[in-house]
Each structure stands twice: as C-alpha cells, then as structure tokens.
Enzyme design. Sequence first.
Site, mmCIF file in Angstrom:
data_model
loop_
_atom_site.group_PDB
_atom_site.id
_atom_site.type_symbol
_atom_site.label_atom_id
_atom_site.label_comp_id
_atom_site.label_asym_id
_atom_site.label_seq_id
_atom_site.Cartn_x
_atom_site.Cartn_y
_atom_site.Cartn_z
ATOM 1 N N GLN A 149 0.834 -1.191 0.000
ATOM 2 C CA GLN A 149 0.000 0.000 0.000
ATOM 3 C C GLN A 149 0.870 1.242 0.000
ATOM 4 O OE1 GLN A 149 -3.287 -0.348 2.610
ATOM 5 N NE2 GLN A 149 -3.645 1.843 2.770
ATOM 6 N N SER B 273 5.154 -5.963 2.703
ATOM 7 C CA SER B 273 3.917 -5.976 3.463
ATOM 8 C C SER B 273 2.793 -6.628 2.648
ATOM 9 C CB SER B 273 3.569 -4.559 3.900
ATOM 10 O OG SER B 273 2.589 -4.580 4.900
ATOM 11 N N LEU B 274 1.815 -5.860 2.193
ATOM 12 C CA LEU B 274 0.735 -6.433 1.373
ATOM 13 C C LEU B 274 1.306 -7.211 0.191
ATOM 14 C CD1 LEU B 274 -2.256 -6.633 0.408
ATOM 15 C CD2 LEU B 274 -1.840 -4.508 -0.830
ATOM 16 N N GLN C 30 3.119 -11.039 10.751
ATOM 17 C CA GLN C 30 3.434 -9.858 9.934
ATOM 18 C C GLN C 30 2.576 -8.655 10.324
ATOM 19 O OE1 GLN C 30 1.739 -8.784 6.337
ATOM 20 N NE2 GLN C 30 3.569 -9.171 5.101
ATOM 21 N N HIS D 216 1.280 -1.789 12.824
ATOM 22 C CA HIS D 216 2.495 -2.597 12.719
ATOM 23 C C HIS D 216 3.337 -2.529 13.984
ATOM 24 C CE1 HIS D 216 0.920 -2.340 8.803
ATOM 25 N NE2 HIS D 216 1.392 -1.139 8.563
ATOM 26 N N ARG E 16 -7.561 -8.968 5.931
ATOM 27 C CA ARG E 16 -6.435 -8.211 6.495
ATOM 28 C C ARG E 16 -6.711 -6.705 6.431
ATOM 29 N NH1 ARG E 16 -1.630 -5.767 4.355
ATOM 30 N NH2 ARG E 16 0.256 -6.147 5.613
#
Length: 828
Positions: free
Chosen positions: A12, A89-90, A242, A194, A114
């Site tokens: 993202q 990440s994504l 994660q 996060h 998610r």
Amino acid sequence: MTRRSAWLFPGQGAQRRGMGRELFDRYPDAMAAADRILGFSVRELCLGDAAERLTDTRYLQPALFVVNELTRRAYADREPAPDYLAGHSLGEYNALLAADAFDFETGLALVARRGELMGRATGGAMTAVVGPGAARIVDLLAEAGIDDVDLANLNSTEQVVLSGPAESLRRAAGAVTAAGAGRCVPLRVSAAFHSRYMADAAREFAAFLAGFELRDPRIPVIANVTARPYRPGEVGRLLAAQVHSAVRWSESMGHLRSLGVDRVVEQGPGRVLTGLWDAAVKDAANRSTAEPRPAGGSTPVPAAAAAAPDGAPTAGRAAPAAPAPAVPAAAAPASAVPVPAVPAVAPAGGAEPALSGARMAGGTARPVSGVPVAGPTGVAPERLGSAVFRADYGVRYAYLAGSMYKGIASTELVARMARAGLLGYFGTGGLRTERIEAAIATLRAELGPDGRFGMNLLHALHDPPLEEATVRLFLRHRVRFVEASGFTQPTRALVLYRLSGAHRDGTGRAVAPNRLLAKVSRPEVATAFMEPPPETLVRGLLAEGLLTAAEAEAGRALPLAGEVCAEADSAGHTDSAVAYTLMPATTGLRDRIVAERGYPDGIRVGAAGGLGAPESLAAAFVLGADFVVTGSVNQCTPQAGTSEAVKDLLAQADVQDTGYAPAGDMFEIGARVQVLRRGTLFAARANKLYQVYRQYDGLEAIDAKLRRTIEDGWFHRELEQVWKETREYYLRAGRPQEVERAEQDPGHRMALVFRWYFVHSTRMAMRGDPAERVNYQIHTGPAIGAFNRFAAGTALADWRNRHVDAVAEALMAGAARILQDRFSSLAG
C-alpha cells in the site's frame, strides 16, 4: 557466484488512479472472480467514479493485490520465472501467490480480511525517521528511556518508521533531533499500525488464517518478519505475525544480494521497491571496504529488538513492529533512494501509509538547502485544514496553487504540482479556447488520463459565449476541477459545469462529479455560490436540453460551489478585503446555509490572498480555513509562464511595493486589480486612463496635451492607430457587434482603445521587453514581499530555486512549526 533474479511486489502506497487499465480486459476470468469474491468491481474502483474508495484500506488492499497479480501474469507470459520472490507488506501475499502457496481466490479472501482488520484499528501514531543516523534508532530510544515505541519498518540504513503512542513519538523525535540522527516526519495514520498495539488484530487474523489450506512456496519467498526464505509450515504463522512485526526490508534485500541476485523486477504500479533495491546495492558498494557486517549488508536489528519466534515483541526494549510501506523519503537528503511521486490517492486511516511532506521532482526527493521541509512532531503539515478536502481533491496538503491568467500558471507549473501530490489550476484567462484545449492535452499527456489538475474559469463579462464555450470544452475533456474567479453572480456557464453529471447515488444522496471552487471577496457573492443554482438558470438549461431532468433534480440539492475561497488582499481582481474580517464572515455564512439546506457534504471554505509567509498560512488555518490557495508567490518560480525580467522584479519586491489599478477586462465598471508598483509606472498610468474615461465623452474630447502624453509617452502610437488594431481584432474574433457599438458610441470606443493598453502592458511584461519595462503590468499582492523576507538568506532567495512545489513545502511546513510553537507556548 551464479547470477539470479527476483521479482518484488509493492504494498500500500504504490496505488494510483487508473492502475491496471491496460490489464483488466486481458484477464476477464480473474476480474470476474475478483468481483464475485469481493462484492465490488475492481475495474470501477480503479478507473471509474468509485475510485474515491481507493482512500479506504478495505477496498485498496484487495485492488492493489489484483493489479500486482495481473502485472505478474503479463510479465510471466514473456519472461522465465525468477529465482526468488519478495513483497513489501501487502505485496508479500502476491509473492506467495506467485510461489503457489495459495490460489488467487484464497489470496483475495486473505487480503480483504487483512485490510478490514487493519483499517478498523484506532489510536496511536507513526513517525518516519529519515537520515544517516536512522540505523542508530534502537540505541537512541534506549538512551532516552523510551520503551513503548516499536520499529515498524526498516527500509534502508537511512529510512525507518516508528509506531506507538503519540506522546512517546514526540519524545523519540526530540531524541533523534538532539542527536543529529535525522529528521522525523509524522505520518498521516489513525493508529499505531504494525506494532505491539496490533496484537489483537494479529490474533484475530491468525484464527481466520487457520481456516485455509496454505502450501509451502515452490519458489523461495523472503518473509518480511524474518528477512529469510519461508521454511516448511511457516506460511500461516508468519502472515499472522506480519500484522504486528517489522518489515525488515533492508535486510531482506541484503539477503537477496548474498544469494547472488543482481536483477530485480518490480511487479505492480510504481517503482518504490526498485529504488530501495538500488539504494541497498549502492550502500553495499560504499561499505565494501569497511568492517564486515552480517549477511545482507544492512544494519541488523539487535537481538533485544527482534521479534520473538512467535512474533511477540520483547518487553522492556523497542521491539520491532509490523510492516509499513516503502517510505518515499519526503524530506530526505539528496542521497536518499529514488522514490516515485506521492500518489494522488493517499491511504486514509489505513495501514502502510506513504510518507507525506515530500517534495518530489522527477521521481526523486530533492530538498532545498537551508529551508526546512519537515513538519514538527506535534502539528504536521499534512494534517492542516480539512481531511475531507484532501481526500476529495486527492492532495497531500490542503494547499492549492491558484491560477494566473494567460497561462502564467502554466502547464509546467500545474504538472509539477500534480507530480508532488498537490493540485494547481492552469490560467485560462485571456486565452482562446484552442490554447486552452492544447493545455488540457499537454497535461493529460504528461500526467496520464487520471492525473489530477485544475483549470481556471475567468468571468467573461463582455463575452458570455466565450465563457460557455470554455465550460463546454471542460466538460468534453472531463476536467473535474475548476476554479471560478471574477464572478459577481451565478451564470449559465457555471451552472452547466456544476450540474453536468449530477445524480443521486445508491443511498439517494445528491452528488456532482465536477468540483467547482469559487473565489469570492464579498459576502453576497459567497452567499450566491453557497446556495443551490438559481432555478431560472437551471430551467433554461433544462429547456435547451443542456441538462437532463435527473441532473437538474440532483442539482437543486447541491450548493453551486462545493468550495468557496475567501480572497483577501490578493493579486488580480480584489475588493481590498481583509482576511481577519472576511474569513469569519464567510465561515459564518457557510455554517448558517449548510444548516438550513442540510447539504450532506457541507461546503469547504478556503483562504487566498496575502499568503506569502508561514505565519500567514498558520493564521488562515486558525481562522478556520479548510484549505489555502496561493498565487503571487507562484509567479516568481521557474515554472511560471512569464519572463525572467518579471521574476527579477518580483524577487526584489517588499510588502509595500504593490498598488491598485483598473482591471482591463472590467475597465468600464471600475473593478480593480493589485499590481507591482516598484519598477513600473503601469498603476499610475492605468488609473489615469480610467480617470480620463470617466471625465471625457470620447477620444476626440480629450485635452490635446493629455492626448499627446498618452500617445507619445505611454502608447507609442496614435490613438487612431490603436483603434484600427482593436477594430481588426474584434472583426477577426467574430465579434462585429463590438465594432458596431463602438462606432455609434464614442465612450465605448474610448473604453476599447484604453483596454488595448492593458493587453499590451501584459504582453510586454510576459515577453520581458526591456524598452517597455515601465509599462509592465504584473498582477501581484504583498504576499510576494512577505515570501522574499521569509526566503532571505536561504536557497529560496534566488527565484531560480523556487520550484512551485518547494514553495508549497516551505510554507506548509513552516506553518505547522509556527502553530506547534504557539500551541506549546500557550500550553506552557
């Protein structure tokens, strides 16, 4: 060592409007499956009116997952498979999909859940640390006794992101600044993503993952949590971890290098990850003769700060948090990694924010030496003004570059603003429609079909057909942002633009795709724009078939302008209004009318005029401005479409060096504009011409001595010659009625001849003709003098360094610092 390749998938922050346009028709089965699983159209989300939902993490993450995957399929059709895969990440979900750890439908379900969980979180904040000392952040936090802030993202040795309570992040920023370790830039997020504070979301996601069959990757995938390839049976556990563990991206890239990878291909929109890879390679080369580091060549996370085997942070120390995106280093030093311009659509309240506050040029952050561009810890420039305005306009800051006529607000200026994640208006005033259409074509070519830019609509008092032709041009080319200036009342053209495409959405709410921003300096004019379009004009357009019944019906529930800008003490047309009185009057009107009309989206009030120093912008926001619009300061930039001679004069101006003169396009009614007085005689001569127009009945009646002064000293030609040129112009322009009226009315003929001087004086200024310098007409307000004082002693003192986005950064960051200082002083 064997040479190998890797495919990288962005997360993202890489999204942009129009992404996937060239791919959707190529893979209809995948698109049908995505729409069925998600319950909405990915195509419409990325390309259509639903693109506004790209600000919502719940929609954005699945859409980006789809575009990444289609990009991979298109590339895989012609290239062999890579040796390794990695995703930020994504993007890690795309890497696992490419490695056959799950199928496309399963990946969509995981990503959708998610995004929902991460978008639901609230509380806390995030701050990016950019600079050569970022690798020391763990020690700095420990020395400062800060143990409740987590490392969310380790992009490179010069880019990390912290996550935790807002007050603790402010203390962390103070420790970083005191140590000279870099700059701290707060990120626009709604929670401490996060980090350990996402533990509940991680547990809920782990339970969701348990319901799916997840296979071991067939191609090695580097995990964000460990910076090493997934081992057998790890997919579910590491994906859950994660959510609240650090993205160890720098270390991941170093590990790929240690495995012999020397070529990467980024599979998705943007080139953020390619830039970070290049930085990792350069960093390793620079350290090749230094003391050996652990595998990967990046600064390792100390053991006490690393994730435990189950992903839980270690108590008592700064523990790593979960993934955040590659940070486009907003105020990074010149050595920062290349990054793309901040996307037009920024995440709102979701995960993985792109770092705002950057001044991007050609894909690389280029700070101006000597001018701070990062906002303070407590008040960030990206939080000033209305968040709804920023989302609707797709901008990082509630800041617009207003138009300047005859293309002085040039395509180059507008395009540069767009590439910096901001918006500017092209100056159409005084231009033919062919020139305006060419400007639109240029901007579309430079920015892409979905690039955001605005166009000005200047009230054509003497030529209503031109006004309407310009609007038709905007509608034909789907120009969605228009700045209306010089209007004293609604016109057919304004109503036609605003209501074209208006409709009721699925909830029955009236919406309009065309955003009209009206500049006003009088309460009665503001009222006219805040009310719905006049019924007589709506009915007339409806009767002519220019509006549909549905457009007219929806338009009756909308204000004529969704944004109204209170313009005080500005260049161009002005009523000499004072911001301290005009702003409260305008916001008060807005509050009353919105309450009476019940507009679901309200009306945003902006401020313009006199905005040349950070203090001025800070005052505007304190007065309640939802956004600010600058003007004069942008005319003294390399991108402004005027001469260097004009810019040299503007760069020398002080706050007292302006004056008022008649407006050429509204000469007969006595409307005024503010112009540069220092170095020119235009204001004095223009005012004298208006006095002559009011005193005499026609050219023949003018006193002989005065006539010689005008002809020989000012115009450098006889008045009859001027009339001949003017007559030919109107005949060529297809306006013989003006000639006929002038030949019957000596007063009108005199007005047309005197208006020639205003056109001539502007043309000479834009050309920079040294022989005509005293006649230069340069529209500007005292804001330029204020900016000159602000920039004195910095690189911005030279106008050649005043790129239009650099001016925006300096003013907005400065305003944030001033507000922070004032608030702290009051609180203390």
